[in-house]
Design a protein around this motif. Structure first.
Motif, PDB file in Angstrom:
ATOM      1  N   ALA A  33       0.806  -1.213   0.000  1.00 25.58           N
ATOM      2  CA  ALA A  33       0.000   0.000   0.000  1.00 25.58           C
ATOM      3  C   ALA A  33       0.832   1.253   0.000  1.00 25.58           C
ATOM      4  O   ALA A  33       0.322   2.336  -0.207  1.00 25.58           O
ATOM      5  N   CYS A  34       2.116   1.153   0.261  1.00 23.00           N
ATOM      6  CA  CYS A  34       2.954   2.331   0.412  1.00 23.00           C
ATOM      7  C   CYS A  34       3.914   2.428  -0.761  1.00 23.00           C
ATOM      8  O   CYS A  34       4.823   1.623  -0.881  1.00 23.00           O
ATOM      9  N   GLN A  35       3.722   3.430  -1.616  1.00 19.60           N
ATOM     10  CA  GLN A  35       4.567   3.587  -2.779  1.00 19.60           C
ATOM     11  C   GLN A  35       5.820   4.355  -2.418  1.00 19.60           C
ATOM     12  O   GLN A  35       5.933   4.946  -1.361  1.00 19.60           O
ATOM     13  N   VAL A  36       6.788   4.388  -3.318  1.00 15.09           N
ATOM     14  CA  VAL A  36       8.055   5.028  -3.054  1.00 15.09           C
ATOM     15  C   VAL A  36       8.298   6.145  -4.039  1.00 15.09           C
ATOM     16  O   VAL A  36       7.753   6.181  -5.129  1.00 15.09           O
ATOM     17  N   VAL A  37       9.154   7.086  -3.623  1.00 16.84           N
ATOM     18  CA  VAL A  37       9.587   8.144  -4.500  1.00 16.84           C
ATOM     19  C   VAL A  37      10.816   7.665  -5.243  1.00 16.84           C
ATOM     20  O   VAL A  37      11.723   7.107  -4.628  1.00 16.84           O
ATOM     21  N   PRO A  38      10.899   7.820  -6.565  1.00 17.04           N
ATOM     22  CA  PRO A  38      12.082   7.364  -7.284  1.00 17.04           C
ATOM     23  C   PRO A  38      13.335   7.975  -6.700  1.00 17.04           C
ATOM     24  O   PRO A  38      13.363   9.149  -6.326  1.00 17.04           O
ATOM     25  N   LYS A  39      14.378   7.172  -6.620  1.00 17.49           N
ATOM     26  CA  LYS A  39      15.606   7.604  -5.982  1.00 17.49           C
ATOM     27  C   LYS A  39      16.646   7.986  -7.016  1.00 17.49           C
ATOM     28  O   LYS A  39      16.702   7.442  -8.101  1.00 17.49           O
ATOM     29  N   SER A  40      17.508   8.931  -6.632  1.00 18.15           N
ATOM     30  CA  SER A  40      18.617   9.261  -7.507  1.00 18.15           C
ATOM     31  C   SER A  40      19.718   8.247  -7.309  1.00 18.15           C
ATOM     32  O   SER A  40      19.676   7.418  -6.407  1.00 18.15           O
ATOM     33  N   ASN A  41      20.753   8.312  -8.141  1.00 17.14           N
ATOM     34  CA  ASN A  41      21.856   7.373  -8.022  1.00 17.14           C
ATOM     35  C   ASN A  41      23.001   7.913  -7.196  1.00 17.14           C
ATOM     36  O   ASN A  41      24.070   7.307  -7.123  1.00 17.14           O
ATOM     37  N   GLY A  42      22.823   9.096  -6.617  1.00 16.51           N
ATOM     38  CA  GLY A  42      23.904   9.694  -5.838  1.00 16.51           C
ATOM     39  C   GLY A  42      24.163   8.923  -4.565  1.00 16.51           C
ATOM     40  O   GLY A  42      23.297   8.256  -4.022  1.00 16.51           O
ATOM     41  N   PRO A  43      25.365   9.004  -4.022  1.00 17.09           N
ATOM     42  CA  PRO A  43      25.703   8.265  -2.809  1.00 17.09           C
ATOM     43  C   PRO A  43      25.079   8.883  -1.580  1.00 17.09           C
ATOM     44  O   PRO A  43      24.911  10.094  -1.492  1.00 17.09           O
ATOM     45  N   ALA A  44      24.706   8.054  -0.634  1.00 21.25           N
ATOM     46  CA  ALA A  44      24.206   8.549   0.643  1.00 21.25           C
ATOM     47  C   ALA A  44      25.389   8.914   1.519  1.00 21.25           C
ATOM     48  O   ALA A  44      26.426   8.265   1.485  1.00 21.25           O
ATOM     49  N   THR A  45      25.226   9.974   2.323  1.00 19.53           N
ATOM     50  CA  THR A  45      26.313  10.391   3.203  1.00 19.53           C
ATOM     51  C   THR A  45      25.807  10.618   4.606  1.00 19.53           C
ATOM     52  O   THR A  45      25.775  11.747   5.099  1.00 19.53           O
ATOM     53  N   PRO A  46      25.339   9.562   5.291  1.00 16.23           N
ATOM     54  CA  PRO A  46      24.844   9.732   6.658  1.00 16.23           C
ATOM     55  C   PRO A  46      25.988   9.997   7.607  1.00 16.23           C
ATOM     56  O   PRO A  46      27.132   9.611   7.344  1.00 16.23           O
ATOM     57  N   LEU A 306      10.824  18.082   3.390  1.00 18.08           N
ATOM     58  CA  LEU A 306      11.661  17.050   4.006  1.00 18.08           C
ATOM     59  C   LEU A 306      12.511  16.346   2.947  1.00 18.08           C
ATOM     60  O   LEU A 306      13.706  16.106   3.155  1.00 18.08           O
ATOM     61  N   ALA A 307      11.897  16.024   1.813  1.00 19.97           N
ATOM     62  CA  ALA A 307      12.627  15.326   0.759  1.00 19.97           C
ATOM     63  C   ALA A 307      13.790  16.166   0.248  1.00 19.97           C
ATOM     64  O   ALA A 307      14.880  15.645  -0.040  1.00 19.97           O
ATOM     65  N   ARG A 313      21.335  16.247   2.456  1.00 23.14           N
ATOM     66  CA  ARG A 313      22.151  15.584   3.479  1.00 23.14           C
ATOM     67  C   ARG A 313      22.672  14.226   3.021  1.00 23.14           C
ATOM     68  O   ARG A 313      23.826  13.882   3.285  1.00 23.14           O
ATOM     69  N   PHE A 314      21.817  13.436   2.335  1.00 18.10           N
ATOM     70  CA  PHE A 314      22.174  12.052   2.040  1.00 18.10           C
ATOM     71  C   PHE A 314      22.428  11.760   0.558  1.00 18.10           C
ATOM     72  O   PHE A 314      22.777  10.641   0.201  1.00 18.10           O
ATOM     73  N   GLY A 315      22.221  12.741  -0.308  1.00 16.85           N
ATOM     74  CA  GLY A 315      22.571  12.566  -1.707  1.00 16.85           C
ATOM     75  C   GLY A 315      21.592  11.776  -2.535  1.00 16.85           C
ATOM     76  O   GLY A 315      21.904  11.388  -3.664  1.00 16.85           O
ATOM     77  N   LYS A 316      20.399  11.528  -2.045  1.00 18.37           N
ATOM     78  CA  LYS A 316      19.384  10.799  -2.801  1.00 18.37           C
ATOM     79  C   LYS A 316      18.009  11.150  -2.263  1.00 18.37           C
ATOM     80  O   LYS A 316      17.888  11.700  -1.162  1.00 18.37           O
ATOM     81  N   ALA A 317      16.983  10.814  -3.039  1.00 18.72           N
ATOM     82  CA  ALA A 317      15.613  11.055  -2.581  1.00 18.72           C
ATOM     83  C   ALA A 317      15.211   9.974  -1.592  1.00 18.72           C
ATOM     84  O   ALA A 317      15.614   8.815  -1.732  1.00 18.72           O
ATOM     85  N   PRO A 318      14.416  10.323  -0.580  1.00 17.82           N
ATOM     86  CA  PRO A 318      13.988   9.319   0.397  1.00 17.82           C
ATOM     87  C   PRO A 318      12.825   8.491  -0.132  1.00 17.82           C
ATOM     88  O   PRO A 318      12.142   8.880  -1.080  1.00 17.82           O
TER      89      PRO A 318
END
Length: 395
Positions: A33-46, A306-307, A313-318
């Motif tokens: 029931a919960c769809q996702v937002v397409p993500k970029s290919n950039g690296p996450a940087t937590p 928020l997105a 901060r993390f280099g990609k879409a949540p």
């Protein structure tokens, strides 16, 4: 800005090896029931976590100044990206709220949800945020209940709520009720529905029948289908020929709706209704048959902000579910103002009549532990979605 504390769980090597043999859990059931937002290919940087060494013994050092809160999400396995997005959002919420009272430790449910819950309880956590999947909630609940630790889950399966378990997920029935009531208010009387043969479809159909009756409409027909193009086409044709109706609900993704709508409208124009599944499919309006359709969902206004911060901060879409992690922390921080560290979490405060606010708008829990959400109704247009009935801002 006040320093926040995020710990990552590190299991002892022998226990880690044993739990890996349990396998990973597939994303299924109501999570569809919960769809996702397409993500970029950039690296996450937590930010680097404060990870205890593998040889640390059971339990964490006593923390007398902050509340210990456990976050149970998948950090490995097929659902790791969703779990990581939720965990990253909780970090953002801690930073944004500038709290010094809450300490969150993350536990990987892909290694076994029950084992993660037992470790969280042993470590002295007084509240559990998560888990994500309904089957994981079922595994965690008895462990948390025995320890008198409330569970604030991200599931949308209302069957696992209650007796110390609260669910924050977007329950499909609420979206159905909202859009049916709106359609009835606009003069539509005779309703039909097209639903998939799965748990989501079954619950959407039940909510639809109730909503039509309560709105004073007439239920004409409900057709179901399995996941094949032939079955979908057959169900849509049966619905189109099943009697005069002026509004039809399609309780499935926008992609499925695009295939079904021309067949449904073959016997005459009808108002098409959708569910919260459509709220991340802004391209639906590129299909002319979908324009003018209505659906109900949480507002995306604050989520867009928020997105944007998340990408920075993390280099990609949540993933869209990340907002649940963020809002669960805001809720916890609010209650923590009058919650003495080391004491049991005051679960009764979750039932506050005025509810809570967050990225997804206002919500409150009913006495079954299900989050009731204020939803908006949007219309599909050529350029995207247009809000035609805003969500309430207070209860």
């Amino acid at each position: 800005m006040a320093e926040t504390a995020i710990e990552r769980q590190a299991n002892a090597a022998s226990r880690r090896k044993m739990l890996r043999t349990m396998g990973t859990l597939a994303m299924a059931g109501l999570l569809a029931a919960c769809q996702v937002v397409p993500k970029s290919n950039g690296p996450a940087t937590p930010p680097p976590p404060d990870r205890p060494a593998d040889d640390i013994g059971p339990g964490l050092p006593t923390d007398t100044d902050r509340h210990r809160v456990a976050l149970l999400v998948p950090e490995t396995g097929p659902n790791a990206d969703v779990g990581t997005a939720i965990a990253n959002a909780t970090t953002m919420a801690l930073l944004d709220s500038r709290t010094e009272k809450v300490r969150i430790t993350t536990y990987d449910t892909a290694l076994g949800a029950a084992a993660a819950a037992r470790q969280a309880v042993a470590d002295g956590n007084k509240l559990i945020l998560g888990p994500l999947l309904s089957e994981d909630v079922a595994a965690v609940a008895p462990i948390a209940r025995a320890a008198k630790v409330p569970v604030l889950s991200f599931s949308n399966d209302s069957s696992v709520a209650g007796n110390g378990v609260f669910i924050m997920g977007f329950v499909p029935g609420q979206s159905v009720e909202r859009v049916v009531a709106y359609a009835r208010g606009k003069g539509h009387v005779r309703f039909g529905a097209l639903v998939p043969k799965n748990v989501y479809g079954d619950r959407s159909a039940a909510a639809f029948r109730t909503a039509v009756t309560e709105a004073g409409g007439t239920l004409v027909a409900v057709e179901s289908y399995d996941r094949s193009a032939t079955a979908l086409s057959g169900a849509a044709r049966r619905l189109a020929s099943g009697g005069a109706m002026d509004a039809v609900l399609i309780a499935d993704s926008g992609g499925t709706a695009i295939r079904a709508v021309p067949l449904i409208k073959s016997s005459g124009n009808k108002q098409i209704l959708g569910t919260e599944l459509w709220n991340t499919e802004a391209s639906l309006g590129s299909n002319a048959a979908m324009r003018g359709a209505w659906f109900a969902s949480v507002s995306d206004g604050l989520y867009g902000q928020l997105a944007g911060k998340y990408r920075t901060r993390f280099g990609k879409a949540p993933y869209r579910l990340a907002s649940l992690g963020y809002d669960s922390v805001l809720l916890t921080v609010r209650i923590a103002r009058d919650w003495k560290p080391g004491t049991s979490f005051p679960a009764s405060r979750l039932l506050a009549a005025d509810g809570f606010g967050g990225i997804d708008g206002i919500f409150r829990f009913n006495n079954r532990g299900i989050a009731l959400r204020a939803l908006e109704v949007s219309e599909v247009g050529a350029g995207g979605f247009r809000v035609v009935d805003p969500a309430p801002t207070k209860w």
